[in-house]
Motif scaffolding. Structure first.
Motif, mmCIF file in Angstrom:
data_model
loop_
_atom_site.group_PDB
_atom_site.id
_atom_site.type_symbol
_atom_site.label_atom_id
_atom_site.label_comp_id
_atom_site.label_asym_id
_atom_site.label_seq_id
_atom_site.Cartn_x
_atom_site.Cartn_y
_atom_site.Cartn_z
ATOM 1 N N ILE A 6 0.860 -1.183 0.000
ATOM 2 C CA ILE A 6 0.000 0.000 0.000
ATOM 3 C C ILE A 6 0.894 1.229 0.000
ATOM 4 N N GLY A 7 0.525 2.237 -0.763
ATOM 5 C CA GLY A 7 1.281 3.482 -0.768
ATOM 6 C C GLY A 7 0.415 4.626 -1.220
ATOM 7 N N ASN A 8 0.866 5.851 -0.998
ATOM 8 C CA ASN A 8 0.119 7.010 -1.477
ATOM 9 C C ASN A 8 0.908 7.710 -2.581
ATOM 10 N N ALA A 9 0.287 8.698 -3.188
ATOM 11 C CA ALA A 9 0.889 9.371 -4.340
ATOM 12 C C ALA A 9 2.193 10.082 -3.987
ATOM 13 N N SER A 10 2.255 10.697 -2.807
ATOM 14 C CA SER A 10 3.444 11.455 -2.421
ATOM 15 C C SER A 10 4.614 10.558 -2.042
ATOM 16 N N GLY A 11 4.304 9.304 -1.717
ATOM 17 C CA GLY A 11 5.356 8.373 -1.341
ATOM 18 C C GLY A 11 5.753 8.416 0.117
ATOM 19 N N ASP A 12 5.051 9.228 0.936
ATOM 20 C CA ASP A 12 5.431 9.319 2.348
ATOM 21 C C ASP A 12 4.731 8.271 3.216
ATOM 22 N N PHE A 13 3.884 7.441 2.593
ATOM 23 C CA PHE A 13 3.279 6.324 3.318
ATOM 24 C C PHE A 13 3.473 5.052 2.508
ATOM 25 N N ASN A 14 4.066 4.053 3.138
ATOM 26 C CA ASN A 14 4.264 2.752 2.514
ATOM 27 C C ASN A 14 4.030 1.666 3.543
ATOM 28 N N PHE A 15 3.312 0.634 3.137
ATOM 29 C CA PHE A 15 2.989 -0.470 4.043
ATOM 30 C C PHE A 15 3.093 -1.766 3.253
ATOM 31 N N ILE A 24 5.019 0.665 -8.779
ATOM 32 C CA ILE A 24 5.583 1.757 -9.587
ATOM 33 C C ILE A 24 4.694 2.016 -10.795
ATOM 34 N N PHE A 25 4.269 0.941 -11.452
ATOM 35 C CA PHE A 25 3.447 1.082 -12.647
ATOM 36 C C PHE A 25 2.077 1.689 -12.341
ATOM 37 N N ILE A 26 1.385 1.179 -11.333
ATOM 38 C CA ILE A 26 0.013 1.643 -11.090
ATOM 39 C C ILE A 26 0.000 3.113 -10.679
ATOM 40 N N LYS A 27 1.042 3.561 -9.978
ATOM 41 C CA LYS A 27 1.138 4.983 -9.644
ATOM 42 C C LYS A 27 1.305 5.816 -10.908
ATOM 43 N N ALA A 28 2.185 5.384 -11.793
ATOM 44 C CA ALA A 28 2.424 6.120 -13.037
ATOM 45 C C ALA A 28 1.179 6.124 -13.916
ATOM 46 N N PHE A 29 0.454 5.017 -13.932
ATOM 47 C CA PHE A 29 -0.762 4.887 -14.742
ATOM 48 C C PHE A 29 -1.792 5.943 -14.347
ATOM 49 N N THR A 39 -14.245 4.363 -3.982
ATOM 50 C CA THR A 39 -14.118 3.865 -5.349
ATOM 51 C C THR A 39 -12.714 3.330 -5.596
ATOM 52 N N LEU A 40 -12.632 2.104 -6.122
ATOM 53 C CA LEU A 40 -11.365 1.519 -6.511
ATOM 54 C C LEU A 40 -11.354 1.371 -8.028
ATOM 55 N N VAL A 41 -10.276 1.813 -8.656
ATOM 56 C CA VAL A 41 -10.116 1.661 -10.100
ATOM 57 C C VAL A 41 -8.782 0.973 -10.368
ATOM 58 N N GLY A 42 -8.780 0.077 -11.319
ATOM 59 C CA GLY A 42 -7.571 -0.669 -11.627
ATOM 60 C C GLY A 42 -7.916 -1.986 -12.273
ATOM 61 N N HIS A 43 -7.293 -3.072 -11.806
ATOM 62 C CA HIS A 43 -7.586 -4.373 -12.403
ATOM 63 C C HIS A 43 -7.184 -5.503 -11.470
ATOM 64 N N SER A 44 -7.834 -6.632 -11.664
ATOM 65 C CA SER A 44 -7.454 -7.861 -10.972
ATOM 66 C C SER A 44 -7.280 -8.951 -12.012
ATOM 67 N N GLY A 45 -6.720 -10.087 -11.574
ATOM 68 C CA GLY A 45 -6.492 -11.186 -12.501
ATOM 69 C C GLY A 45 -6.952 -12.516 -11.943
ATOM 70 N N LEU A 79 -9.588 6.506 -5.068
ATOM 71 C CA LEU A 79 -9.610 7.937 -5.322
ATOM 72 C C LEU A 79 -9.761 8.747 -4.046
ATOM 73 N N GLU A 80 -10.733 8.350 -3.212
ATOM 74 C CA GLU A 80 -11.062 9.159 -2.036
ATOM 75 C C GLU A 80 -9.942 9.180 -0.994
ATOM 76 N N LYS A 81 -9.206 8.090 -0.875
ATOM 77 C CA LYS A 81 -8.155 8.022 0.133
ATOM 78 C C LYS A 81 -6.759 8.210 -0.441
ATOM 79 N N ASP A 82 -6.680 8.381 -1.745
ATOM 80 C CA ASP A 82 -5.398 8.544 -2.425
ATOM 81 C C ASP A 82 -4.442 7.418 -2.039
ATOM 82 N N LEU A 83 -4.935 6.189 -2.155
ATOM 83 C CA LEU A 83 -4.129 5.024 -1.816
ATOM 84 C C LEU A 83 -4.001 4.090 -3.017
ATOM 85 N N PHE A 84 -2.788 3.602 -3.222
ATOM 86 C CA PHE A 84 -2.536 2.597 -4.242
ATOM 87 C C PHE A 84 -2.354 1.257 -3.532
#
Length: 340
Positions: free
Chosen positions: A26-35, A241-246, A293-299, A309-314
């Motif tokens: 888990i991470g946020n856009a700014s990179g100051d939170f990582n789990f 790295i990819f999902i943040k850039a996407f 709301t979660l946007v992205g993909h699963s497999g 979107l609301e929590k700015d979490l990847f």
């Protein structure tokens, strides 16, 4: 951020007798939170992307549109020969193949049937028992012998089918005058300096294992056949790295997202997933609680990559279990709800 509930959810998942390996980042856009949480693998362990690969294909489509090499309204027949695709989409006796557009394929609104889970001999029922390969031409023949689901572009209808993205893969190759691997390299891997993410398509490519129930599966022939709809291999670290850039617009103009008017619900077996222009959309909420709301993909292997979107979490990860691919989606949803 208090991660107590997130840790509890991950521990509960991995203590069950159904999950044998898993990873969560888990991470946020700014990179100051990582789990990160790992179970019998780590964030640099190779993992099958399965249908999360579709985000790579989506990236290439939008990049090519941005360069003026494609238009979302372009018809499929602009890129594949009439002989190759004739008879691909027939609904109630009428052929709609030559009305199919890139937009229909990208949004899963083509109405083309699914060969993986449906049909007289679903691919899934075979691949869990043995390894085998198939060609793009064979895939098209399977589809031609199945019934289309609806007329392309029918309002409020979407039907998830891997062939949509495998067709997009061929369109990318034609528009970019390259192989799909070369397109991925040009538009994704090289700009992001991804060294451990690739499209599996040669015998030298390492293919990770997954599980079907308690059976450890190694299916190199099948994975190398999955192409633009599911042939990617990555690590949790590089998927993050990819999902943040996407979503941050580093790979293409992110205004493409705002131009999409609505999402469409997929077939009932995919509930509660909706589909938009090359990605899934899911709403997570507790009963009578706030919705996220979660946007992205699963497999199908349980891999996933989502942005809240609301929590700015990847959120990215893998549960490595094809007997229950929705487990990865549920883990992502529960992670968002638990993040405080």
């Amino acid at each position: 951020m208090d991660t107590t509930k997130i840790e509890k959810n991950f521990k509960k998942l991995t203590s069950s007798n159904k999950i044998f390996e898993s990873v969560l980042m888990i991470g946020n856009a700014s990179g100051d939170f990582n789990f990160t949480r790992e179970y019998k693998r780590d964030i640099d362990t190779p993992m099958l992307m399965a249908s999360t690969t579709k985000l790579l294909t989506t990236t290439c489509i939008y990049a090519l549109v941005q360069e003026g090499k494609l238009n979302l309204k372009d018809e499929l027949s602009n890129y594949l020969s009439k002989e190759e695709i004739s008879g691909l989409h027939v609904f109630k006796g009428k052929e709609y193949t030559f009305e199919l557009t890139i937009e229909h394929l990208l949004s899963q609104t083509s109405g083309l049937p699914d060969f993986y889970l449906t049909g007289t001999k679903p691919v899934f029922s075979k691949v869990k028992d043995r390894d085998f390969s198939y060609s793009f031409e064979e895939e098209l023949e399977w589809i031609k012998h199945m019934k289309a689901r609806f007329i392309p572009g029918t309002k409020r209808k979407a039907y998830y089918s891997d062939v949509n993205f495998d067709l997009l893969g061929k369109i990318i190759e034609a528009a970019n005058a390259s192989t799909l691997q070369e397109a991925y390299e040009k538009y994704i891997f090289s700009p992001l300096n991804l060294k451990h993410t690739y499209l599996a398509n040669t015998e030298s490519d390492f293919i990770p294992h997954t599980y079907y129930k308690d059976q450890r599966l190694y299916r190199p022939l099948f994975i190398r056949s999955c192409y633009a709809s599911g042939g990617g291999v990555t690590t949790a670290r590089e998927l993050m790295i990819f999902i943040k850039a996407f979503w941050k617009g580093e790979l293409f103009d992110k205004t493409f997202f705002s131009k999409q008017a609505q999402s469409n619900p997929l077939q009932m077996s995919f509930y509660p997933i909706h589909y938009m222009g090359g990605y899934m959309k899911i709403t997570a909420s507790y009963p009578f609680g706030k919705k996220y709301t979660l946007v992205g993909h699963s497999g199908s292997t349980g891999a996933f990559a989502f942005y809240c979107l609301e929590k700015d979490l990847f959120i990215v990860g893998d549960v490595s279990q094809i007997a229950s691919p929705s487990t990865g989606v549920r883990l992502a949803m529960r992670t968002v709800l638990a993040a405080e």
